[in-house]
Design a protein around this motif. Structure first.
Motif, PDB file in Angstrom:
ATOM      1  N   PRO A 106      -5.758  21.164 -64.629  1.00 38.88           N
ATOM      2  CA  PRO A 106      -5.093  20.165 -63.781  1.00 38.88           C
ATOM      3  C   PRO A 106      -5.667  20.093 -62.376  1.00 38.88           C
ATOM      4  CG  PRO A 106      -3.678  22.073 -64.117  1.00 38.88           C
ATOM      5  CD  PRO A 106      -4.835  22.230 -65.052  1.00 38.88           C
ATOM      6  N   GLY A 107      -6.428  21.107 -61.976  1.00 40.26           N
ATOM      7  CA  GLY A 107      -7.023  21.079 -60.649  1.00 40.26           C
ATOM      8  C   GLY A 107      -8.399  20.451 -60.615  1.00 40.26           C
ATOM      9  N   ALA A 108      -8.913  19.998 -61.773  1.00 44.27           N
ATOM     10  CA  ALA A 108     -10.276  19.465 -61.832  1.00 44.27           C
ATOM     11  C   ALA A 108     -10.385  18.098 -61.170  1.00 44.27           C
ATOM     12  CB  ALA A 108     -10.743  19.387 -63.280  1.00 44.27           C
ATOM     13  N   SER A 109      -9.382  17.261 -61.347  1.00 44.36           N
ATOM     14  CA  SER A 109      -9.397  15.911 -60.778  1.00 44.36           C
ATOM     15  C   SER A 109      -8.004  15.308 -60.921  1.00 44.36           C
ATOM     16  CB  SER A 109     -10.415  15.023 -61.507  1.00 44.36           C
ATOM     17  OG  SER A 109      -9.938  14.679 -62.796  1.00 44.36           O
ATOM     18  N   PRO A 110      -7.706  14.241 -60.195  1.00 44.41           N
ATOM     19  CA  PRO A 110      -6.409  13.564 -60.383  1.00 44.41           C
ATOM     20  C   PRO A 110      -6.209  13.080 -61.816  1.00 44.41           C
ATOM     21  CG  PRO A 110      -7.374  12.883 -58.302  1.00 44.41           C
ATOM     22  CD  PRO A 110      -8.424  13.692 -59.021  1.00 44.41           C
ATOM     23  N   LEU A 111      -7.294  12.638 -62.479  1.00 41.97           N
ATOM     24  CA  LEU A 111      -7.164  12.172 -63.858  1.00 41.97           C
ATOM     25  C   LEU A 111      -6.782  13.320 -64.790  1.00 41.97           C
ATOM     26  CD1 LEU A 111      -7.415   9.815 -65.826  1.00 41.97           C
ATOM     27  CD2 LEU A 111      -9.853  10.336 -66.041  1.00 41.97           C
ATOM     28  N   ASP A 112      -7.399  14.488 -64.590  1.00 40.35           N
ATOM     29  CA  ASP A 112      -7.038  15.659 -65.391  1.00 40.35           C
ATOM     30  C   ASP A 112      -5.594  16.084 -65.115  1.00 40.35           C
ATOM     31  OD1 ASP A 112      -9.671  17.191 -66.700  1.00 40.35           O
ATOM     32  OD2 ASP A 112     -10.154  15.848 -65.050  1.00 40.35           O
ATOM     33  N   TYR A 113      -5.195  16.029 -63.865  1.00 43.33           N
ATOM     34  CA  TYR A 113      -3.827  16.405 -63.501  1.00 43.33           C
ATOM     35  C   TYR A 113      -2.821  15.467 -64.159  1.00 43.33           C
ATOM     36  CZ  TYR A 113       0.147  17.696 -60.500  1.00 43.33           C
ATOM     37  OH  TYR A 113       1.368  18.112 -60.032  1.00 43.33           O
ATOM     38  N   TYR A 114      -3.155  14.166 -64.171  1.00 43.18           N
ATOM     39  CA  TYR A 114      -2.275  13.178 -64.806  1.00 43.18           C
ATOM     40  C   TYR A 114      -2.133  13.501 -66.297  1.00 43.18           C
ATOM     41  CZ  TYR A 114      -0.303   8.644 -66.119  1.00 43.18           C
ATOM     42  OH  TYR A 114       0.511   7.648 -66.604  1.00 43.18           O
ATOM     43  N   GLY A 115      -3.277  13.726 -66.984  1.00 37.77           N
ATOM     44  CA  GLY A 115      -3.218  14.025 -68.417  1.00 37.77           C
ATOM     45  C   GLY A 115      -2.414  15.279 -68.711  1.00 37.77           C
ATOM     46  N   TYR A 116      -2.586  16.289 -67.863  1.00 30.93           N
ATOM     47  CA  TYR A 116      -1.845  17.542 -68.019  1.00 30.93           C
ATOM     48  C   TYR A 116      -0.342  17.297 -67.902  1.00 30.93           C
ATOM     49  CZ  TYR A 116      -0.287  22.324 -66.955  1.00 30.93           C
ATOM     50  OH  TYR A 116       0.367  23.534 -66.950  1.00 30.93           O
ATOM     51  N   ARG A 125       2.650  17.608 -70.701  1.00 33.60           N
ATOM     52  CA  ARG A 125       3.764  18.528 -70.418  1.00 33.60           C
ATOM     53  C   ARG A 125       5.095  17.802 -70.554  1.00 33.60           C
ATOM     54  NH1 ARG A 125       7.126  19.581 -66.488  1.00 33.60           N
ATOM     55  NH2 ARG A 125       6.183  18.036 -65.088  1.00 33.60           N
ATOM     56  N   CYS A 126       5.186  16.596 -69.989  1.00 33.00           N
ATOM     57  CA  CYS A 126       6.447  15.851 -70.042  1.00 33.00           C
ATOM     58  C   CYS A 126       6.756  15.391 -71.466  1.00 33.00           C
ATOM     59  CB  CYS A 126       6.379  14.637 -69.114  1.00 33.00           C
ATOM     60  SG  CYS A 126       6.328  15.053 -67.348  1.00 33.00           S
ATOM     61  N   ARG A 127       5.726  14.970 -72.205  1.00 36.50           N
ATOM     62  CA  ARG A 127       5.941  14.534 -73.587  1.00 36.50           C
ATOM     63  C   ARG A 127       6.432  15.690 -74.451  1.00 36.50           C
ATOM     64  NH1 ARG A 127       3.040  15.354 -77.875  1.00 36.50           N
ATOM     65  NH2 ARG A 127       1.086  15.875 -76.782  1.00 36.50           N
ATOM     66  N   GLU A 128       5.776  16.843 -74.332  1.00 32.72           N
ATOM     67  CA  GLU A 128       6.173  17.990 -75.146  1.00 32.72           C
ATOM     68  C   GLU A 128       7.554  18.502 -74.759  1.00 32.72           C
ATOM     69  OE1 GLU A 128       2.932  20.707 -74.645  1.00 32.72           O
ATOM     70  OE2 GLU A 128       1.721  19.773 -76.231  1.00 32.72           O
ATOM     71  N   ALA A 129       7.883  18.415 -73.470  1.00 26.91           N
ATOM     72  CA  ALA A 129       9.219  18.838 -73.030  1.00 26.91           C
ATOM     73  C   ALA A 129      10.300  17.947 -73.647  1.00 26.91           C
ATOM     74  CB  ALA A 129       9.300  18.799 -71.509  1.00 26.91           C
ATOM     75  N   ALA A 130       9.932  16.679 -73.931  1.00 26.55           N
ATOM     76  CA  ALA A 130      10.875  15.754 -74.554  1.00 26.55           C
ATOM     77  C   ALA A 130      10.891  15.897 -76.072  1.00 26.55           C
ATOM     78  CB  ALA A 130      10.521  14.318 -74.174  1.00 26.55           C
ATOM     79  N   GLY A 131      10.014  16.750 -76.605  1.00 28.82           N
ATOM     80  CA  GLY A 131       9.983  16.982 -78.046  1.00 28.82           C
ATOM     81  C   GLY A 131       9.392  15.837 -78.838  1.00 28.82           C
ATOM     82  N   LEU A 132       8.454  15.104 -78.240  1.00 28.96           N
ATOM     83  CA  LEU A 132       7.868  13.928 -78.892  1.00 28.96           C
ATOM     84  C   LEU A 132       6.406  14.175 -79.239  1.00 28.96           C
ATOM     85  CD1 LEU A 132       9.255  11.111 -76.560  1.00 28.96           C
ATOM     86  CD2 LEU A 132      10.138  11.764 -78.811  1.00 28.96           C
ATOM     87  N   ARG A 186       6.215   2.754 -67.752  1.00 31.63           N
ATOM     88  CA  ARG A 186       6.930   2.854 -69.029  1.00 31.63           C
ATOM     89  C   ARG A 186       7.187   4.321 -69.394  1.00 31.63           C
ATOM     90  NH1 ARG A 186       4.483  -1.651 -73.288  1.00 31.63           N
ATOM     91  NH2 ARG A 186       4.614  -3.451 -71.907  1.00 31.63           N
ATOM     92  N   VAL A 187       6.200   5.175 -69.148  1.00 34.26           N
ATOM     93  CA  VAL A 187       6.380   6.601 -69.430  1.00 34.26           C
ATOM     94  C   VAL A 187       7.493   7.175 -68.561  1.00 34.26           C
ATOM     95  CG1 VAL A 187       5.322   8.881 -69.311  1.00 34.26           C
ATOM     96  CG2 VAL A 187       4.000   6.955 -70.183  1.00 34.26           C
ATOM     97  N   ASP A 188       7.500   6.821 -67.299  1.00 33.23           N
ATOM     98  CA  ASP A 188       8.525   7.337 -66.389  1.00 33.23           C
ATOM     99  C   ASP A 188       9.927   6.976 -66.870  1.00 33.23           C
ATOM    100  OD1 ASP A 188       6.892   8.647 -64.565  1.00 33.23           O
ATOM    101  OD2 ASP A 188       6.557   6.860 -63.357  1.00 33.23           O
ATOM    102  N   VAL A 189      10.074   5.758 -67.387  1.00 33.31           N
ATOM    103  CA  VAL A 189      11.380   5.332 -67.891  1.00 33.31           C
ATOM    104  C   VAL A 189      11.709   6.077 -69.183  1.00 33.31           C
ATOM    105  CG1 VAL A 189      12.696   3.403 -68.846  1.00 33.31           C
ATOM    106  CG2 VAL A 189      11.286   3.061 -66.802  1.00 33.31           C
ATOM    107  N   ALA A 190      10.744   6.135 -70.097  1.00 29.32           N
ATOM    108  CA  ALA A 190      10.988   6.735 -71.410  1.00 29.32           C
ATOM    109  C   ALA A 190      11.265   8.231 -71.320  1.00 29.32           C
ATOM    110  CB  ALA A 190       9.791   6.486 -72.328  1.00 29.32           C
ATOM    111  N   LEU A 191      10.546   8.930 -70.443  1.00 26.03           N
ATOM    112  CA  LEU A 191      10.679  10.381 -70.354  1.00 26.03           C
ATOM    113  C   LEU A 191      11.534  10.820 -69.164  1.00 26.03           C
ATOM    114  CD1 LEU A 191       7.037  11.519 -71.260  1.00 26.03           C
ATOM    115  CD2 LEU A 191       9.002  11.117 -72.767  1.00 26.03           C
ATOM    116  N   GLU A 192      12.052   9.850 -68.421  1.00 24.15           N
ATOM    117  CA  GLU A 192      12.933  10.129 -67.280  1.00 24.15           C
ATOM    118  C   GLU A 192      12.283  11.132 -66.330  1.00 24.15           C
ATOM    119  OE1 GLU A 192      16.679  11.355 -68.899  1.00 24.15           O
ATOM    120  OE2 GLU A 192      17.162   9.358 -69.686  1.00 24.15           O
ATOM    121  N   THR A 193      11.104  10.797 -65.866  1.00 23.49           N
ATOM    122  CA  THR A 193      10.331  11.703 -65.012  1.00 23.49           C
ATOM    123  C   THR A 193      10.601  11.511 -63.524  1.00 23.49           C
ATOM    124  OG1 THR A 193       8.465  10.180 -64.813  1.00 23.49           O
ATOM    125  CG2 THR A 193       8.473  11.685 -66.707  1.00 23.49           C
TER     126      THR A 193
END
Length: 282
Positions: A9-19, A23-30, A63-70
């Protein structure tokens, strides 16, 4: 067993976003497919973004923010990702656009990037290079989010009349672009003036430039070459360009007359025309 691509996640903003997306998707069990179905995107796209192989759009992030309530996490990160995807020499300009209280731009051939439509952006960017066009278009359009801030900058854009006639992308694209300029007519924070051909010799003959005026930082002048940008806070240069800009505004049409000229060019050059006995054509 499928190997999971891990990101630093420290490699670039794009890597941090993917990380953070993973994390948020797996925390939601999806699964990626389940999240994609909820969002209206493919599992492949979700996977590409999670592994930093695809730049996320602002729409996807919202859309992700709404779906995963981030709480808006991904939308905030997306702005950083977009800025980091700009050419290295232009990233400082994007940062200045964010910090500026007032932006004063003079353009000789093109509509300023902060005012461009998506179709116009695509036509400009694909003139010599059509690679990664979706991502590059999204990155440029993301700069316009500065106008969504609680205290957006005031933009003064003096545009040469030539830019209205330069048929970027064809008649339909230009009609949409000029309509967008007209949409700012009632917005006191976005002001468009046209420098008419009749102005003759003027203070901007040496080329386009932009002045960034900030509340706490020194004013900066930005000029651009092929594949390079040249910002400077040199007081003499800033004073010279500020004087030039005052003269350009004085030589340009008023806001109302500028809108009338834009409207006239749009209707006469890019409006629908009928062939004898036929249907309207662009």
């Amino acid at each position: 067993m499928t190997q999971i691509h891990t990101l630093d996640p420290g490699a670039s903003p794009l890597d941090y976003y993917g990380y953070e997306l993973r994390r948020c998707r797996e925390a939601a069990g999806l699964t990626q497919k389940q999240l994609g179905d909820i969002l209206g995107y493919t599992a492949s796209l979700v996977g590409q973004i999670e592994t930093a192989r695809k730049v996320p759009t602002l729409e996807f992030s919202e859309r992700v923010d709404v779906a995963l309530e981030t709480g808006g996490l991904l939308s905030r990160l997306a702005v950083l990702v977009m800025r980091h995807q700009l050419p290295a020499w232009f990233q400082q300009v994007a940062e200045m656009e964010v910090r500026a209280a007032e932006i004063c731009s003079f353009q000789t051939q093109l509509i300023h990037g902060l005012l461009q439509t998506e179709d116009y952006v695509r036509a400009v960017l694909s003139a010599l290079d059509g690679s990664d066009l979706d991502d590059r278009t999204a990155v440029r359009l993301a700069r316009q989010r500065i106008f969504d801030k609680d205290e957006p900058p005031i933009l003064w854009a003096v545009i040469s009349e030539a830019a209205l006639y330069q048929k970027i992308g064809g008649a339909n694209v230009m009609r949409g672009q000029l309509l967008k300029l007209l949409a700012f007519e009632k917005n006191p924070r976005i002001n468009v003036q046209i420098l008419p051909f009749d102005a003759g010799a003027h203070a901007g003959l040496t080329g386009s430039f932009t002045l960034f005026r900030c509340r706490r930082d020194p004013d900066i002048v930005y000029t651009e070459g092929y594949g390079s940008g040249h910002p400077t806070a040199n007081p003499d240069t800033v004073m010279d360009c500020s004087l030039r800009y005052d003269h350009l505004q004085a030589a340009a049409l008023s806001l109302r007359d500028s809108a009338e000229l834009i409207r006239r060019v749009m209707e006469e050059r890019y409006g629908e025309q009928r062939v004898p006995g036929g249907d309207p054509v662009a």
